[in-house]
Scaffold this active site. Structure first.
Site, PDB file in Angstrom:
ATOM      1  N   LYS A  72      68.618  33.630  36.002  1.00 59.04           N
ATOM      2  CA  LYS A  72      68.755  32.495  36.910  1.00 59.04           C
ATOM      3  C   LYS A  72      68.227  31.280  36.166  1.00 59.04           C
ATOM      4  O   LYS A  72      67.037  31.197  35.868  1.00 59.04           O
ATOM      5  CB  LYS A  72      67.961  32.720  38.198  1.00 59.04           C
ATOM      6  CG  LYS A  72      67.952  31.503  39.129  1.00 59.04           C
ATOM      7  CD  LYS A  72      67.040  31.720  40.330  1.00 59.04           C
ATOM      8  CE  LYS A  72      66.969  30.457  41.195  1.00 59.04           C
ATOM      9  NZ  LYS A  72      66.049  30.622  42.349  1.00 59.04           N
ATOM     10  N   TYR A  75      64.147  34.510  35.416  1.00 60.23           N
ATOM     11  CA  TYR A  75      64.197  33.294  36.232  1.00 60.23           C
ATOM     12  C   TYR A  75      63.486  32.179  35.485  1.00 60.23           C
ATOM     13  O   TYR A  75      62.264  32.185  35.350  1.00 60.23           O
ATOM     14  CB  TYR A  75      63.552  33.567  37.594  1.00 60.23           C
ATOM     15  CG  TYR A  75      63.455  32.390  38.538  1.00 60.23           C
ATOM     16  CD1 TYR A  75      64.184  31.215  38.353  1.00 60.23           C
ATOM     17  CD2 TYR A  75      62.623  32.457  39.661  1.00 60.23           C
ATOM     18  CE1 TYR A  75      64.087  30.154  39.229  1.00 60.23           C
ATOM     19  CE2 TYR A  75      62.518  31.402  40.556  1.00 60.23           C
ATOM     20  CZ  TYR A  75      63.248  30.256  40.332  1.00 60.23           C
ATOM     21  OH  TYR A  75      63.141  29.205  41.208  1.00 60.23           O
TER      22      TYR A  75
END
EC number: 4.3.3.7
Length: 295
Positions: free
Chosen positions: A164, A136
């Site tokens: 992400k 992320y």
């Protein structure tokens, strides 16, 4: 390429609270809402779920309850990130046999590690579990950018399966795909550019907007993944004000207020140091909900 487990509209779910404590009855209703709306996955206790102001015990309980409420109908991704590698490993191990489909782990924040430090951080976490790991990258919040080259190195670790990307920089997507391989899952962490990322080969969006527009986001992503970009764009444009204005103050302040206005949660409150949406910002978020046709 076969559709990956993590794809489409994945909600970065808010954590409902009443008088400062997690409201598990409301959490159950939220999970059911997303199952019925066609949401493709739930991130439990990520940034939007107020991970930094929940204790480790609360983190684990909220995630396990989310798995229980979902009952196998929708994949649950556990937010297990920390700026301390040892704590991230503890969280990951506590959830390894919980029924979650994978983990989302944010780049270590505040302490600003080097690229090698980030690589070793994620490598150590991945080696502590068999669960699929999603990186992320959100430098606007962490102060550090996980470079595409480092993502490419990490993609060689078998259970690191995707990223992400919340930079909003679409030029990174083809480079990450080139370095990490076409099977590496690319999920946008930026609602405003999520559809554009899918046009470039991304597999979906981990979405804040989904909290208040679940059915629309699911439909948009399904159309995009089917190559029906004009139809997807029509939905996206209707939601564009939300994509932007749900960040008029720090996430998840605006989205909790919006969810409250829609009756999805009973209180818009957050734990300090986050405060509820200011009166000055409320008309902007309300107008975005109206533009989206939600009220």
């Amino acid at each position: 390429m076969a559709t990956p487990l993590f794809h489409g509209s994945i909600v970065a779910l808010v954590t409902p609270m009443t008088h400062g404590e997690v409201n598990y009855e409301e959490l159950k209703r939220l999970v059911e809402h997303h199952v019925q709306a066609g949401t493709h996955g739930i991130v439990s206790v990520g940034t939007t779920g107020e991970s930094t102001t929940l204790s480790i015990d609360e983190n684990v309980k909220v995630i396990k309850k989310t798995v229980e409420f979902a009952d196998g109908r929708i994949p649950i991704i556990a937010g297990t990130g920390s700026n301390a590698t040892s704590e991230a490993i503890i969280l990951t191990k506590l959830l390894t046999n919980s029924g979650v489909a994978g983990c989302l782990s944010v780049v270590p924040y505040y302490n600003k590690p080097t690229q090698e430090g980030m690589y070793l951080h994620y490598k150590a976490i991945a080696e502590s579990t068999d669960l699929p790991q999603i990186l992320y990258n959100v430098p606007s919040r962490t102060g550090s950018d996980l470079k595409p080259e480092t993502i490419g190195r990490l993609a060689e670790i078998p259970n690191i399966v995707g990223v992400k990307e919340a930079t909003g920089d679409l030029t990174r997507l083809p480079l990450i795909k080139k370095l990490a391989g076409e099977d590496f899952i690319f999920l946008s962490g930026d609602d405003a550019t999520g559809l554009e990322s899918m046009k470039l080969g991304g597999q979906g969006v981990i979405s804040v907007t989904n909290n208040v527009a679940a059915a629309d986001m699911a439909k948009m992503c399904e159309l995009a993944l089917a190559g029906k970009f004009d139809e997807a764009e029509a939905i996206n444009q209707r939601l564009m004000a939300l994509h932007h204005d749900l960040f008029i103050e720090a996430n998840p302040i605006p989205v909790k207020w919006a969810a409250y206005k829609l009756g999805l949660i009973s209180e818009p409150n957050l734990r300090l140091p986050l405060t509820t949406l200011s009166e000055a910002a409320q008309p902007t978020v309300l107008a975005a909900l109206q533009k989206a046709g939600l009220i």
